[in-house]
Enzyme design. Structure first.
Site, PDB file in Angstrom:
ATOM      1  CG  HIS A   1     127.687  57.054  47.655  1.00  0.00           C
ATOM      2  ND1 HIS A   1     127.097  56.697  48.847  1.00  0.00           N
ATOM      3  CD2 HIS A   1     127.372  56.070  46.777  1.00  0.00           C
ATOM      4  CE1 HIS A   1     126.447  55.546  48.681  1.00  0.00           C
ATOM      5  NE2 HIS A   1     126.604  55.147  47.436  1.00  0.00           N
TER       6      HIS A   1
ATOM      7  CG  ASP B   1     133.652  57.642  49.313  1.00  0.00           C
ATOM      8  OD1 ASP B   1     134.084  56.501  49.102  1.00  0.00           O
ATOM      9  OD2 ASP B   1     132.470  57.979  49.121  1.00  0.00           O
TER      10      ASP B   1
ATOM     11  CD  GLN C   1     132.333  53.058  42.778  1.00  0.00           C
ATOM     12  OE1 GLN C   1     132.912  52.331  41.959  1.00  0.00           O
ATOM     13  NE2 GLN C   1     131.215  52.678  43.375  1.00  0.00           N
TER      14      GLN C   1
ATOM     15  CE  LYS D   1     130.890  50.336  46.578  1.00  0.00           C
ATOM     16  NZ  LYS D   1     129.653  50.257  45.822  1.00  0.00           N
TER      17      LYS D   1
ATOM     18  CB  CYS E   1     123.566  56.143  46.818  1.00  0.00           C
ATOM     19  SG  CYS E   1     122.607  54.690  47.157  1.00  0.00           S
TER      20      CYS E   1
HETATM   21  N1  PMP Z   1     131.008  56.001  48.299  1.00  0.00           N
HETATM   22  C1  PMP Z   1     130.959  55.724  46.990  1.00  0.00           C
HETATM   23  C2  PMP Z   1     131.639  56.646  46.019  1.00  0.00           C
HETATM   24  C3  PMP Z   1     130.296  54.569  46.562  1.00  0.00           C
HETATM   25  O1  PMP Z   1     130.243  54.295  45.252  1.00  0.00           O
HETATM   26  C4  PMP Z   1     129.683  53.725  47.506  1.00  0.00           C
HETATM   27  C5  PMP Z   1     128.944  52.473  47.077  1.00  0.00           C
HETATM   28  N2  PMP Z   1     128.047  52.647  46.041  1.00  0.00           N
HETATM   29  C6  PMP Z   1     129.779  54.058  48.858  1.00  0.00           C
HETATM   30  C7  PMP Z   1     130.443  55.198  49.225  1.00  0.00           C
HETATM   31  C8  PMP Z   1     129.159  53.207  49.918  1.00  0.00           C
HETATM   32  O2  PMP Z   1     129.800  51.967  49.933  1.00  0.00           O
HETATM   33  P1  PMP Z   1     129.194  50.742  50.774  1.00  0.00           P
HETATM   34  O3  PMP Z   1     127.774  50.606  50.322  1.00  0.00           O
HETATM   35  O4  PMP Z   1     130.051  49.587  50.364  1.00  0.00           O
HETATM   36  O5  PMP Z   1     129.319  51.092  52.207  1.00  0.00           O
END
Ligand code: PMP
Length: 416
Positions: free
Chosen positions: A134, A211, A214, A237, A375
């Site tokens: 991401h 990270d 997910q 999440k 993203c």
């Molecule tokens: N890493 C991953 C794999 C994600 O899916 C996301 C959220 N889409 C993030 C980081 C960022 O998370 P947040 O927007 O809650 O900070």
């Protein structure tokens, strides 16, 4: 639903109808149809117990959290400390001091990248990522690389979206100081072999960051078993409120790291010439934190435990397999990525139909899916794409919802 309604080992008797009643938003209609929420990878819906916990905090417990000043300050402090305890137990951290609260995964990764660029990273050092990251696990490391003179290396994935483990291993070496990898890809659903990847990285002495944005909603996470140094996730999440997340870090590593943001709570003594800093986790938590959201995160964890993580994983695995099988039958639809192990999401494109247009047509039928880059532009580029459609699943979704999605997609496909 009360805790007693969910026996701890409930895998065979997973009562999804009862679970759905715990989520008020799932009862609402959208454009005159029942809402079909297939966007949990973007944010998960909240059960009533979490909403109630936040309301109770503001109705009965609200205070800033400086112990010893008055009773409500003690109550709020306890709520915050209890939430930290819950997160520590949930991740199997060794102590609650290993949990630093942040706003979410993005802030957690920025925190680590900033700290490492001030301490760990030197010119010529390497930061190893995977192609499936991401943007939140790419851009902060670019900042760190620019500041420290370190360079970024990227481990590739194959045509199925699985990491090429041999290539990853070849990229590890004496210069690898940081390995930062996603647990589950938000764009493809690939479950990365994080335990094996961590073991390999440890052999070259790298600091390993996961990270878990997910990962944690779909898999039991045991940080000691994984062996990672840091694990980062977002509360929103995980069925908890926005504005709270956590970074697990091994105690001795937090101890060695310098502070990040300066302000109240993170200091011991302050003069205009010099300040001394609090011990972790407070050293990294400057200012007034999101106490109500933290309490909500604790309630979300209690709720998940009351259902049973094994039961959730079992139910979701079957649901996802069913969804994949059915979605693939739609004419003119191509699933992107067929990883060996999948968690939470399915990405696809439809021949001749822009993703956003399909998403809008689904929305008109009450079905919420995401269309876009997620993203994660580099992994989509790997597959020659700029965007996909991405339904994402949680344990409150049903086979009937999958059927509604697939029927609607068939209709869209037939109208071309
Ligand atoms: N890493 C991953 C794999 C994600 O899916 C996301 C959220 N889409 C993030 C980081 C960022 O998370 P947040 O927007 O809650 O900070």
């Amino acid at each position: 639903m009360s805790q007693n309604d969910h026996p701890a080992t409930a895998a065979p008797t997973f009562d999804v109808a009862a679970i759905r009643r715990d989520f008020p938003i799932l009862q609402r209609q959208m454009h005159g149809k029942p809402l079909v929420w297939l966007d949990s990878a973007a944010t998960a819906q909240k059960p009533q117990v979490v909403i109630d916990r936040v309301v109770r905090y503001y109705e009965q417990e609200n205070s800033n959290i400086h112990r010893g000043t008055h009773t409500l300050a003690e109550v709020a402090c306890d709520a915050y400390d209890d939430a930290r305890d819950s997160v520590a137990v949930f991740l199997n951290a060794a102590t609650q001091d290993e949990i630093v609260f942040v706003r979410g995964t993005t802030e957690g990764l920025n925190l680590l990248a900033a700290l490492f660029s001030d301490s760990l990273l030197k010119p010529g050092d390497e930061i190893l990522l995977t192609q499936a990251e991401h943007h939140a696990n790419i851009v902060p490391w670019q900042f760190a690389a620019k500041k420290s003179g370190a360079v970024i290396r990227v481990a590739p994935v194959d045509d199925n979206g699985d990491l090429i483990l041999a290539a990853y291993e070849r990229l590890l070496g004496p210069r690898t100081k940081v390995v930062s990898i996603t647990h589950i890809s938000n764009a493809l659903g690939t479950v990365m072999p994080i335990r094996e990847m961590t073991q390999m990285a440890k052999r070259v002495g790298a600091t390993v960051v996961i990270d878990g944005a997910q990962g944690i909603p779909h898999r039991r996470v045991d940080v000691q078993d994984i062996g990672c140094d840091f694990y980062v996730f977002s509360g929103h999440k995980l069925f908890a409120p926005c504005g709270i997340g956590a970074v697990y870090g091994r105690h001795e590593l937090w101890q060695q790291l310098p502070p990040w943001q300066g302000g109240g709570s993170m200091v011991q003594q302050v003069t205009f010439e010099h300040s001394t800093y609090a011990t972790p986790p407070k050293r990294f938590e400057a200012g007034t934190p999101a106490v109500a959201s933290a309490a909500g995160l604790g309630a979300a964890i209690d709720y998940l435990n009351s259902i049973g993580l094994e039961a959730i994983e079992h139910y979701e695995t079957e649901l996802l397999a069913y969804a994949l099988e059915e979605i693939r039958k739609v004419n003119g639809l191509r699933v992107i990525g067929m990883p060996k192990e999948r968690g939470g999401v399915i990405s696809f494109v439809m021949d001749g139909l822009p993703d956003l247009q399909v998403a809008k047509l689904l929305d008109a039928q009450g079905i919420a899916v995401r269309a876009g880059t997620h993203c994660a532009q580099p992994i989509l580029a790997r597959f020659g794409l700029q965007s996909t459609l991405r339904p994402s699943f949680a344990f409150y979704n049903t086979r009937e919802e999958v059927d509604v999605l697939v029927e609607t997609l068939r209709g869209i496909s037939a109208r071309r």
